[in-house]
Design a protein around this motif. Structure first.
Motif, short mmCIF file in Angstrom:
data_model
loop_
_atom_site.label_atom_id
_atom_site.label_comp_id
_atom_site.label_asym_id
_atom_site.label_seq_id
_atom_site.Cartn_x
_atom_site.Cartn_y
_atom_site.Cartn_z
N TYR A 136 -8.83 59.61 29.70
CA TYR A 136 -9.07 58.21 29.33
C TYR A 136 -9.68 57.52 30.54
CZ TYR A 136 -8.42 53.35 27.95
OH TYR A 136 -8.65 52.03 27.64
N VAL A 137 -10.79 56.82 30.35
CA VAL A 137 -11.46 56.14 31.45
C VAL A 137 -11.25 54.63 31.34
CG1 VAL A 137 -13.65 55.72 32.62
CG2 VAL A 137 -13.21 57.96 31.57
N ASN A 138 -10.68 54.06 32.36
CA ASN A 138 -10.56 52.60 32.47
C ASN A 138 -11.91 52.12 33.02
OD1 ASN A 138 -9.98 49.94 33.10
ND2 ASN A 138 -7.95 50.38 33.95
N VAL A 139 -12.83 51.88 32.13
CA VAL A 139 -14.24 51.69 32.49
C VAL A 139 -14.43 50.56 33.50
CG1 VAL A 139 -16.53 51.12 31.63
CG2 VAL A 139 -15.04 52.64 30.31
N GLN A 140 -13.84 49.41 33.25
CA GLN A 140 -14.04 48.27 34.13
C GLN A 140 -13.53 48.55 35.53
OE1 GLN A 140 -12.15 45.04 32.01
NE2 GLN A 140 -13.94 44.67 30.73
N LEU A 141 -12.39 49.22 35.62
CA LEU A 141 -11.84 49.52 36.94
C LEU A 141 -12.67 50.58 37.66
CD1 LEU A 141 -8.10 49.60 37.79
CD2 LEU A 141 -9.62 51.25 38.84
N LEU A 142 -13.16 51.58 36.91
CA LEU A 142 -14.01 52.60 37.52
C LEU A 142 -15.28 51.98 38.07
CD1 LEU A 142 -14.67 55.54 38.18
CD2 LEU A 142 -15.60 55.78 35.87
N GLN A 174 -2.64 49.83 34.15
CA GLN A 174 -3.87 49.04 34.17
C GLN A 174 -4.64 49.22 35.47
OE1 GLN A 174 -1.84 45.27 33.19
NE2 GLN A 174 -3.49 44.94 31.71
N LYS A 175 -3.98 49.68 36.50
CA LYS A 175 -4.58 49.81 37.83
C LYS A 175 -5.12 51.21 38.09
CE LYS A 175 -1.36 46.33 39.59
NZ LYS A 175 -0.27 46.05 40.57
N GLN A 176 -5.02 52.12 37.10
CA GLN A 176 -5.52 53.48 37.25
C GLN A 176 -6.92 53.58 36.65
OE1 GLN A 176 -3.42 55.10 39.16
NE2 GLN A 176 -1.91 53.47 38.86
N ALA A 177 -7.79 54.38 37.27
CA ALA A 177 -9.18 54.48 36.80
C ALA A 177 -9.37 55.55 35.73
CB ALA A 177 -10.11 54.76 37.99
N ILE A 178 -8.75 56.71 35.91
CA ILE A 178 -8.85 57.79 34.93
C ILE A 178 -7.47 58.39 34.72
CG2 ILE A 178 -9.87 60.05 34.42
CD1 ILE A 178 -12.26 59.31 36.15
N LEU A 179 -7.11 58.57 33.45
CA LEU A 179 -5.82 59.14 33.10
C LEU A 179 -6.03 60.29 32.13
CD1 LEU A 179 -4.22 55.67 32.78
CD2 LEU A 179 -3.20 57.45 34.21
N SER A 180 -5.03 61.12 31.98
CA SER A 180 -5.19 62.32 31.18
C SER A 180 -4.04 62.48 30.19
CB SER A 180 -5.27 63.54 32.11
OG SER A 180 -5.59 64.71 31.39
N GLN A 181 -4.08 63.58 29.45
CA GLN A 181 -3.00 63.89 28.51
C GLN A 181 -3.05 65.36 28.15
OE1 GLN A 181 -3.34 64.81 25.05
NE2 GLN A 181 -5.53 64.55 24.77
N LYS A 182 -1.91 65.88 27.80
CA LYS A 182 -1.83 67.22 27.25
C LYS A 182 -0.73 67.19 26.21
CE LYS A 182 -1.74 72.13 28.44
NZ LYS A 182 -1.55 73.15 29.53
N ALA A 183 -1.08 66.60 25.08
CA ALA A 183 -0.10 66.41 24.01
C ALA A 183 0.32 67.76 23.44
CB ALA A 183 -0.69 65.53 22.91
N PRO A 184 1.61 67.90 23.09
CA PRO A 184 2.66 66.88 23.17
C PRO A 184 3.54 67.02 24.40
CG PRO A 184 3.43 68.69 21.82
CD PRO A 184 2.05 69.08 22.30
N THR A 185 3.21 67.95 25.30
CA THR A 185 4.13 68.28 26.39
C THR A 185 3.99 67.42 27.63
OG1 THR A 185 2.58 69.98 27.18
CG2 THR A 185 4.29 70.68 25.63
#
Length: 250
Positions: free
Chosen positions: A77-83, A195-206
């Motif tokens: 997930y990219v927090n576009v404005q923050l990036l 809100q202060k992170q630029a890029i976040l990830s995931q590996k659902a569901p674990t």
């Protein structure tokens, strides 16, 4: 994975975002206004397959007039404005290799008989490279050479980038702790700082972000609707989004 991107951060950067894929999808191409680029890379996840797609992505960028190339995976997930704000603090006219170091130690590599040590940033957390640096990478990346370089050193795409940039060109990695991959325990990231992170990830569901109704006053989806937590994350960053409207839920 793609649907979570299309319904969230893609809408903040439609003109700048391209999907590099090994599958033909007329629907995706229509939804992205022609920004789904079909490759001839194999539909696998081996070193060569990943480097094939990353190399084509890089070649596509080099042909553009953009100041930055940012590579993210389909579980990011990219927090576009923050990036954008983060990149504005850096000078694209200089050699900039921005990312998060994947392992704490240096790796070794050999190219044309020359040995070198280097560090690399994980593409799983996102990587950004300046236009000026991209031009200097041409001997090892241009016109399909990236895949060739990857095969020569026997490494996947993100390590190959580090080998070229840090190992051969001796450009220092500009490290950031605002990029996150699923190699981390994502639930440990404090929800009030998302809100202060630029890029976040995931590996659902674990391995997903810890977002629950008791830590935010924004719309929170249940795990069945939002296993990646990207919808709930988007509502923290963009509560005004239609996605977060209660009517959208029904």
């Amino acid at each position: 994975r793609v649907k979570y991107i299309l319904n969230t951060w893609f809408n903040q950067a439609k003109k700048q975002t391209y999907f590099i894929t090994d599958r033909e999808s007329l629907e995706l191409n229509k939804t992205t206004n022609g920004h789904a680029v079909k490759t001839s890379c194999r539909k696998r996840r081996g070193h060569s397959d990943l480097s094939c797609k990353t190399g084509l992505s890089f070649d596509l960028y080099v042909k553009s007039d953009k100041r930055w190339w940012c590579h993210v995976d389909d579980d990011n997930y990219v927090n576009v404005q923050l990036l954008v704000k983060l990149l504005e603090k850096l000078d694209w006219r200089k050699d900039v290799y921005l990312g998060r170091q994947s392992v704490p130690h240096q790796l070794r590599g050999t190219y044309e008989g020359k040995r070198t040590r280097f560090v690399f940033a994980s593409t799983g957390a996102g990587v950004c490279i300046s236009k000026t640096l991209s031009k200097k990478m041409a001997p090892w990346t241009g016109n399909g050479k990236f895949l060739e370089t990857s095969r020569i050193i026997g490494r996947p795409d993100d390590i190959t980038l580090g080998f070229i940039i840090n190992g051969l060109l001796k450009v220092t990695l500009t490290s950031t702790d605002l990029f996150h991959s699923h190699l981390e325990t994502l639930a440990k990231i404090e929800p009030t700082t998302l809100q202060k992170q630029a890029i976040l990830s995931q590996k659902a569901p674990t391995n997903v972000l810890n977002i629950s109704k008791n830590v935010t006053n924004t719309t929170v989806f249940n795990l069945e609707e939002d296993p990646s937590r990207f919808y709930s994350l988007h509502c923290i960053i963009h509560p005004e989004s239609q996605l977060c409207n209660a009517k959208w839920l029904h």
